[in-house]
Motif scaffolding. Structure first.
Motif, PDB file in Angstrom:
ATOM      1  N   UNK A  12       0.824  -1.208   0.000  1.00  0.00           N
ATOM      2  CA  UNK A  12       0.000   0.000   0.000  1.00  0.00           C
ATOM      3  C   UNK A  12       0.857   1.257   0.000  1.00  0.00           C
ATOM      4  N   UNK A  13       0.562   2.190  -0.915  1.00  0.00           N
ATOM      5  CA  UNK A  13       1.250   3.479  -0.944  1.00  0.00           C
ATOM      6  C   UNK A  13       0.621   4.395   0.099  1.00  0.00           C
ATOM      7  N   UNK A  14       1.429   4.855   1.052  1.00  0.00           N
ATOM      8  CA  UNK A  14       0.917   5.641   2.175  1.00  0.00           C
ATOM      9  C   UNK A  14       1.118   7.137   1.984  1.00  0.00           C
ATOM     10  N   UNK A  15       2.255   7.532   1.445  1.00  0.00           N
ATOM     11  CA  UNK A  15       2.543   8.950   1.230  1.00  0.00           C
ATOM     12  C   UNK A  15       3.431   9.099   0.006  1.00  0.00           C
ATOM     13  N   UNK A  16       3.200  10.155  -0.747  1.00  0.00           N
ATOM     14  CA  UNK A  16       4.059  10.472  -1.885  1.00  0.00           C
ATOM     15  C   UNK A  16       4.546  11.916  -1.753  1.00  0.00           C
ATOM     16  N   UNK A  17       5.690  12.195  -2.356  1.00  0.00           N
ATOM     17  CA  UNK A  17       6.303  13.515  -2.255  1.00  0.00           C
ATOM     18  C   UNK A  17       6.767  13.955  -3.641  1.00  0.00           C
ATOM     19  N   UNK A  18       6.625  15.241  -3.898  1.00  0.00           N
ATOM     20  CA  UNK A  18       7.151  15.805  -5.133  1.00  0.00           C
ATOM     21  C   UNK A  18       8.640  16.107  -4.971  1.00  0.00           C
ATOM     22  N   UNK A  19       9.441  15.787  -5.950  1.00  0.00           N
ATOM     23  CA  UNK A  19      10.866  16.134  -5.850  1.00  0.00           C
ATOM     24  C   UNK A  19      11.057  17.643  -5.791  1.00  0.00           C
ATOM     25  N   UNK A  20      12.105  18.076  -5.142  1.00  0.00           N
ATOM     26  CA  UNK A  20      12.437  19.499  -5.090  1.00  0.00           C
ATOM     27  C   UNK A  20      12.731  20.013  -6.494  1.00  0.00           C
ATOM     28  N   UNK A  21      12.271  21.217  -6.780  1.00  0.00           N
ATOM     29  CA  UNK A  21      12.581  21.798  -8.078  1.00  0.00           C
ATOM     30  C   UNK A  21      13.962  22.444  -8.032  1.00  0.00           C
ATOM     31  N   UNK A  22      14.440  22.898  -9.166  1.00  0.00           N
ATOM     32  CA  UNK A  22      15.802  23.454  -9.257  1.00  0.00           C
ATOM     33  C   UNK A  22      15.974  24.680  -8.373  1.00  0.00           C
ATOM     34  N   UNK A  23      14.924  25.485  -8.262  1.00  0.00           N
ATOM     35  CA  UNK A  23      15.009  26.700  -7.451  1.00  0.00           C
ATOM     36  C   UNK A  23      15.218  26.354  -5.973  1.00  0.00           C
ATOM     37  N   UNK A  24      14.466  25.367  -5.473  1.00  0.00           N
ATOM     38  CA  UNK A  24      14.614  24.974  -4.077  1.00  0.00           C
ATOM     39  C   UNK A  24      15.968  24.301  -3.830  1.00  0.00           C
ATOM     40  N   UNK A  25      16.410  23.501  -4.777  1.00  0.00           N
ATOM     41  CA  UNK A  25      17.708  22.856  -4.635  1.00  0.00           C
ATOM     42  C   UNK A  25      18.826  23.894  -4.585  1.00  0.00           C
ATOM     43  N   UNK A  26      18.738  24.912  -5.437  1.00  0.00           N
ATOM     44  CA  UNK A  26      19.735  25.976  -5.438  1.00  0.00           C
ATOM     45  C   UNK A  26      19.727  26.726  -4.107  1.00  0.00           C
ATOM     46  N   UNK A  27      18.535  26.980  -3.571  1.00  0.00           N
ATOM     47  CA  UNK A  27      18.443  27.668  -2.284  1.00  0.00           C
ATOM     48  C   UNK A  27      19.159  26.872  -1.203  1.00  0.00           C
ATOM     49  N   UNK A  28      18.980  25.570  -1.221  1.00  0.00           N
ATOM     50  CA  UNK A  28      19.583  24.740  -0.198  1.00  0.00           C
ATOM     51  C   UNK A  28      21.102  24.622  -0.359  1.00  0.00           C
ATOM     52  N   UNK A  29      21.579  24.610  -1.574  1.00  0.00           N
ATOM     53  CA  UNK A  29      23.026  24.606  -1.782  1.00  0.00           C
ATOM     54  C   UNK A  29      23.649  25.915  -1.316  1.00  0.00           C
ATOM     55  N   UNK A  30      22.982  27.021  -1.595  1.00  0.00           N
ATOM     56  CA  UNK A  30      23.459  28.317  -1.113  1.00  0.00           C
ATOM     57  C   UNK A  30      23.482  28.349   0.410  1.00  0.00           C
ATOM     58  N   UNK A  31      22.426  27.801   1.008  1.00  0.00           N
ATOM     59  CA  UNK A  31      22.340  27.779   2.463  1.00  0.00           C
ATOM     60  C   UNK A  31      23.449  26.926   3.069  1.00  0.00           C
ATOM     61  N   UNK A 182      22.041  24.965  13.437  1.00  0.00           N
ATOM     62  CA  UNK A 182      21.557  26.020  12.551  1.00  0.00           C
ATOM     63  C   UNK A 182      20.974  25.423  11.277  1.00  0.00           C
ATOM     64  N   UNK A 183      19.946  26.076  10.743  1.00  0.00           N
ATOM     65  CA  UNK A 183      19.389  25.664   9.459  1.00  0.00           C
ATOM     66  C   UNK A 183      20.520  25.685   8.426  1.00  0.00           C
ATOM     67  N   UNK A 184      20.686  24.608   7.721  1.00  0.00           N
ATOM     68  CA  UNK A 184      21.774  24.514   6.755  1.00  0.00           C
ATOM     69  C   UNK A 184      22.884  23.594   7.203  1.00  0.00           C
ATOM     70  N   UNK A 185      22.928  23.240   8.505  1.00  0.00           N
ATOM     71  CA  UNK A 185      23.952  22.296   8.964  1.00  0.00           C
ATOM     72  C   UNK A 185      23.687  20.891   8.434  1.00  0.00           C
ATOM     73  N   UNK A 186      22.400  20.514   8.386  1.00  0.00           N
ATOM     74  CA  UNK A 186      22.038  19.206   7.859  1.00  0.00           C
ATOM     75  C   UNK A 186      20.711  19.347   7.121  1.00  0.00           C
ATOM     76  N   UNK A 187      20.737  19.071   5.811  1.00  0.00           N
ATOM     77  CA  UNK A 187      19.540  19.230   4.997  1.00  0.00           C
ATOM     78  C   UNK A 187      19.230  17.950   4.226  1.00  0.00           C
ATOM     79  N   UNK A 188      17.959  17.605   4.195  1.00  0.00           N
ATOM     80  CA  UNK A 188      17.489  16.491   3.380  1.00  0.00           C
ATOM     81  C   UNK A 188      17.038  17.027   2.031  1.00  0.00           C
ATOM     82  N   UNK A 189      17.556  16.440   0.976  1.00  0.00           N
ATOM     83  CA  UNK A 189      17.189  16.830  -0.384  1.00  0.00           C
ATOM     84  C   UNK A 189      16.255  15.764  -0.955  1.00  0.00           C
ATOM     85  N   UNK A 190      14.993  16.104  -1.106  1.00  0.00           N
ATOM     86  CA  UNK A 190      14.046  15.172  -1.725  1.00  0.00           C
ATOM     87  C   UNK A 190      14.195  15.279  -3.236  1.00  0.00           C
ATOM     88  N   UNK A 191      15.085  14.466  -3.760  1.00  0.00           N
ATOM     89  CA  UNK A 191      15.402  14.494  -5.188  1.00  0.00           C
ATOM     90  C   UNK A 191      15.510  13.068  -5.688  1.00  0.00           C
TER      91      UNK A 191
END
Length: 461
Positions: A12-31, A182-191
């Protein structure tokens, strides 16, 4: 592959997630880059305080996150809670020892004078943002054994977790955030996996670690080689479990069952090839098979379950193909070997004998509760069979003969040799393999130094 929680006990599929778009991925790399500039200057005492807090929170969350892991990838619930406890232990181990492990080192005084210096120091400095590409089979432990030393060294982490454990991946980011990092020390990338190559090529990412399949390791190593970036790879394993005549046979057989079916048999360091001296082969095989047949298979959320489902439909199909190929080539099925009816991706504990080099299962990793039995006439033949594998992660030897212990420790091609016990990772011991099992080491002082810039500081008179 979609980023989703699919319960392997019923499909059974319980939850699905959309992959991060390029803009969000770039934000996280900058962070990540910006956070590293300041986090790298924090004291060991401050990092230790934060990591201890994360360990305390993980202990509190153990029932909840245990259930999440079991629902996402099928491990028995008791093993899931034990995994969470092990992660908290590793966090505290590094929180308490990192400063000493990374303390400046000074060469002997005669060597310093000989270099023309008044003082020379070797200093361990963090590299920067590190990408961790992690698998689903130990969804907390695989990440924490990277994250704890990396954060204590002053690096920041970017996690690309397996797509079938997104809730566990998001929990890890939240855990470190709640602990005060701090935000940015450890980030999960849903990709998806297709985005990994681009991240590795980004100059802001300084290194990578991967635990997973051999093809995935090759891809990461190739890109990082091109970009000249440090990598640590922990890939597959087909660990030998050697039993000699002097062994405590009953204990060796009992431990062999656990060593093969831990985590539903889905562990790189699970014993997979059981190489038994001919003098004790029949007795060992009888006890081992009886132990495998007695295991309770069922709902992984049931406290009494010992073997749950495999993590995916594809994983079960791959395992079936190896077993069926061996059967077609003449292997003897001592127990199991047939997919059960009903929902979920279950496969029974299975023991195969009469294995030959032509069978795929002799060369490939069986990722599930399937054991292969080999007969060896003497120690030399046992070593030859054990080393006749493209992998070299760990190994297990059962003997009470000290001379045999030394021979196995010298001659087995593996990153570890466990004598009279099963392989288990521990924060104090280096972990990793040779041959196609990868390179580099995790855990211990070796693991924390893998992602450090080992810097010589030379001072003249």
């Amino acid at each position: 592959m979609p980023i989703a929680t699919v319960n392997p006990a019923n499909g059974e599929t319980l939850k699905t997630y959309e992959p991060m778009d390029e803009e969000e991925l770039e934000r996280r790399l900058q962070l990540a880059e910006a956070t590293f500039r300041t986090y790298r200057t924090t004291t060991f005492a401050e990092r230790s305080r934060l990591l201890h807090k994360a360990a305390d929170l993980l202990d509190e969350d153990q029932p909840e996150i245990g259930r999440v892991m079991t629902t996402e990838m099928g491990k028995p619930i008791k093993q899931a809670r034990a995994e969470a406890a092990k992660c908290a232990k590793a966090m505290r181990w590094y929180a308490d020892r990192a400063e000493a492990l990374l303390a400046d080192e000074e060469p002997p005084e005669p060597d310093v004078r000989d270099s023309g210096a008044s003082r020379v120091r070797v200093r361990y400095r963090p590299l920067g943002p590190v990408l961790a590409v992690m698998p689903w089979n130990f969804p907390l432990w695989q990440v924490v054994r990277f994250a704890a030393p990396a954060l204590m060294a002053g690096n920041v982490g970017l996690l690309k977790h397996a797509s079938n454990v997104p809730q566990t991946a998001l929990y890890l980011e939240d855990l470190f955030h709640r602990a005060g990092f701090k935000e940015g020390c450890f980030q999960t990338l849903l990709i998806g996996s297709g985005a990994v190559d681009g991240i590795l090529r980004d100059e802001r990412v300084k290194a990578a670690t991967l635990t997973g399949s051999e093809p995935a390791g090759r891809a990461v190593a190739a890109t990082c080689g091109e970009m000249i970036k440090k990598t640590v790879l922990e890939l597959g394993g087909s660990d030998p479990y050697v039993v000699m005549p002097s062994a405590d046979l009953g204990r060796a057989a009992r431990v062999a069952v656990t060593a093969r079916v831990q985590n539903n048999g889905q562990s790189c360091i699970a014993a997979k090839r059981f190489i038994v001296h001919t003098d004790v082969y029949d007795a060992f095989a009888a006890e081992f098979v009886a132990g495998m047949e007695a295991l309770k298979i069922g709902d992984p959320l049931d406290e009494g379950t010992e073997v749950g489902p495999l993590s995916s439909k594809r994983g079960r199909a791959d395992l079936e193909e190896l077993v069926d190929d061996a059967k077609r080539s003449g292997a003897e099925v001592l127990c199991g070997g047939q997919r059960p009816e009903g929902p979920g991706w279950y496969y029974p504990p299975t023991v195969l004998a009469g294995i030959t080099r032509e069978m795929r299962i002799h060369r490939e990793e069986a990722f599930g509760p399937v054991a292969t039995l080999y007969r060896a006439d003497d120690l030399d033949e046992a070593v030859l069979i054990a080393n006749d594998s493209p992998f070299g992660l760990s190994s297990n030897v059962w003997t009470r003969d000290d001379d045999e212990v030394e021979r196995f420790a010298r001659d087995l091609e593996a990153g570890a040799v466990y004598v009279n016990g099963m392989t288990a990772s521990h924060p104090a011991f280096p972990f990793g393999g040779v041959k196609r099992s990868g390179y580099g080491r995790e855990l211990s002082e070796h693991g924390i130094r893998e992602f450090c810039n080992i810097t010589t500081v030379w001072q003249g008179a």
